[in-house]
Motif scaffolding. Structure first.
Motif, PDB file in Angstrom:
ATOM      1  N   GLY A 199      -2.068  -3.899  -4.790  1.00 23.95           N
ATOM      2  CA  GLY A 199      -1.800  -2.806  -3.874  1.00 23.95           C
ATOM      3  C   GLY A 199      -1.815  -3.323  -2.451  1.00 23.95           C
ATOM      4  O   GLY A 199      -2.494  -4.310  -2.151  1.00 23.95           O
ATOM      5  N   PRO A 233       3.792   9.511  -0.275  1.00 20.64           N
ATOM      6  CA  PRO A 233       2.648   9.616  -1.186  1.00 20.64           C
ATOM      7  C   PRO A 233       2.357  11.072  -1.527  1.00 20.64           C
ATOM      8  O   PRO A 233       2.581  11.967  -0.711  1.00 20.64           O
ATOM      9  CB  PRO A 233       1.489   9.015  -0.375  1.00 20.64           C
ATOM     10  N   PRO A 236      -0.958   6.336  -4.137  1.00 19.68           N
ATOM     11  CA  PRO A 236      -0.002   5.377  -3.566  1.00 19.68           C
ATOM     12  C   PRO A 236       1.369   5.474  -4.213  1.00 19.68           C
ATOM     13  O   PRO A 236       1.503   5.891  -5.372  1.00 19.68           O
ATOM     14  CB  PRO A 236      -0.660   4.012  -3.859  1.00 19.68           C
ATOM     15  N   LYS A 248       1.885  -1.422  -5.370  1.00 17.74           N
ATOM     16  CA  LYS A 248       1.548  -0.089  -4.877  1.00 17.74           C
ATOM     17  C   LYS A 248       1.339  -0.165  -3.370  1.00 17.74           C
ATOM     18  O   LYS A 248       0.869  -1.172  -2.843  1.00 17.74           O
ATOM     19  CB  LYS A 248       0.278   0.426  -5.560  1.00 17.74           C
ATOM     20  N   LEU A 262       0.329   2.136   0.404  1.00 20.97           N
ATOM     21  CA  LEU A 262      -0.002   3.280   1.246  1.00 20.97           C
ATOM     22  C   LEU A 262       0.060   2.848   2.703  1.00 20.97           C
ATOM     23  O   LEU A 262      -0.465   1.792   3.066  1.00 20.97           O
ATOM     24  CB  LEU A 262      -1.396   3.820   0.934  1.00 20.97           C
ATOM     25  N   LEU A 287      -6.685   5.836   3.290  1.00 19.02           N
ATOM     26  CA  LEU A 287      -5.819   4.849   2.643  1.00 19.02           C
ATOM     27  C   LEU A 287      -6.610   4.005   1.640  1.00 19.02           C
ATOM     28  O   LEU A 287      -6.140   3.732   0.535  1.00 19.02           O
ATOM     29  CB  LEU A 287      -5.169   3.944   3.692  1.00 19.02           C
ATOM     30  N   TRP A 332      -6.062   4.074  -6.557  1.00 11.28           N
ATOM     31  CA  TRP A 332      -5.358   2.804  -6.719  1.00 11.28           C
ATOM     32  C   TRP A 332      -5.184   2.392  -8.184  1.00 11.28           C
ATOM     33  O   TRP A 332      -4.577   1.361  -8.470  1.00 11.28           O
ATOM     34  CB  TRP A 332      -6.066   1.705  -5.937  1.00 11.28           C
TER      35      TRP A 332
END
Length: 320
Positions: free
Chosen positions: A107, A129, A138, A146, A148, A174, A179
């Motif tokens: 991520g 999102p 995300p 992934k 954000l 965030l 996740w």
């Protein structure tokens, strides 16, 4: 009369790999299912599907579904620099893509609140999102990463004029998102050593940090400050990366080094830190980045430079 075999046969085919066991006694069907990597909404949907599929069987008065999930060991890697314009965001995006290509679940947190660029670099500027309760979910980029970023949450071109506490709250949203199965979070920090960096280091305690610099002395002075900040917070230094390290002239084919060469490697040696590699100053990287197509997604020479650094990062993570 319904048997355990009947229950197992009535599990929807796409769910079968997740069912670990089934029991049936006194009208109660009990199933244990693996919900690893699923969001809360997806896990709830899994449970509902099993209840509906089994609840209609003859003699079944109650369906009990126990969801189990392996806890993901998620590690945070901060990627920082002492000053802006050294290619830190481009490195972050390409390291994430290179790691994903080797099987890592990755991520990216775009923590550069005031100047988010990851949505463009990962071709996710048009993806927004969603949220589940108080948690953001995300977006999934086309590269298996992934993402954000504040760049996905505000209107394009809109300035973010926030004071320190507001940026800290934004960073928290965030970082604390859903996740899922991401094992590694690469955090693209803003340049410098300000509020966002302090919040990241104190609240989320990264497993390690990578510092990016161009070869010239001015950038290296600022990179040294970034290193010092990580050291003060007891964050292990994974190594330094030298970006914009020379290029081949497209006209004459001769190498040129407008920013010098080897400065970051020499600095790493002098400071007792590892040198992870260098990224050339290449038109192809700039064009691909502007188009949202990270060079690390391909096997070309520019992609290999990022892949080599990602391999060193992967080795470092494996030793921890």
């Amino acid at each position: 009369m319904t048997t355990v075999a009947d229950i197992e046969q009535n599990v929807p085919p796409h769910i079968v790999p997740r069912v670990r066991s089934a029991r049936f006694s006194d009208g109660v069907a009990t199933l244990v299912a693996d919900a690893s990597g699923l969001s809360r909404a997806a896990a709830a949907e899994l449970q509902q599907e099993l209840e509906q599929a089994i609840g209609g069987l003859e003699g079944v008065s109650e369906v009990r579904v126990a969801l189990m999930a392996d806890k993901v060991q998620r590690r945070i890697v901060a990627i920082g620099s002492g000053k802006g314009g050294v290619g830190k965001s481009t490195l972050t995006a390409n390291l994430a893509v290179a790691l994903a290509r080797t099987g890592h679940k990755v991520g990216v947190v775009d923590a550069d609140i005031y100047g988010p660029s990851q949505p463009m670099l990962l071709d996710a500027a048009n993806q927004k999102p969603t949220a589940e309760g108080q948690q953001l979910i995300p977006v999934e980029s086309e590269f298996g990463v992934k993402l954000l970023s504040m760049g996905q949450l505000i209107a394009p071109g809109k300035a973010i004029a926030w004071r320190g506490p507001m940026t800290g709250n934004a960073l928290g949203q965030l970082m604390d998102a859903q996740w899922g199965d991401a094992e590694v979070l690469l955090v693209d920090l803003p340049p410098g050593t300000g509020d966002v960096q302090l919040t990241m280091l104190q609240k989320f305690k990264p497993a390690g940090a990578i510092v990016v610099s161009t070869p010239q002395d001015l950038a290296l002075i600022d990179a040294t400050r970034a290193l010092d900040l990580f050291r003060q917070a007891d964050i292990p230094i994974i190594g330094l990366v030298e970006n914009m390290a020379g290029y081949l002239c497209p006209h004459c084919g001769q190498p040129s080094e407008p920013f010098g060469s080897g400065g970051a490697e020499a600095a790493a040696r002098a400071l007792g830190e590892d040198f992870l590699g260098r990224i050339p100053l290449a038109m192809e990287i700039r064009v691909a980045s502007d188009a949202g197509q990270p060079p690390a997604a391909n096997d070309g020479p520019q992609g290999k430079a990022f892949a080599d650094i990602a391999a060193r990062l992967s080795d470092w993570l494996a030793r921890q």
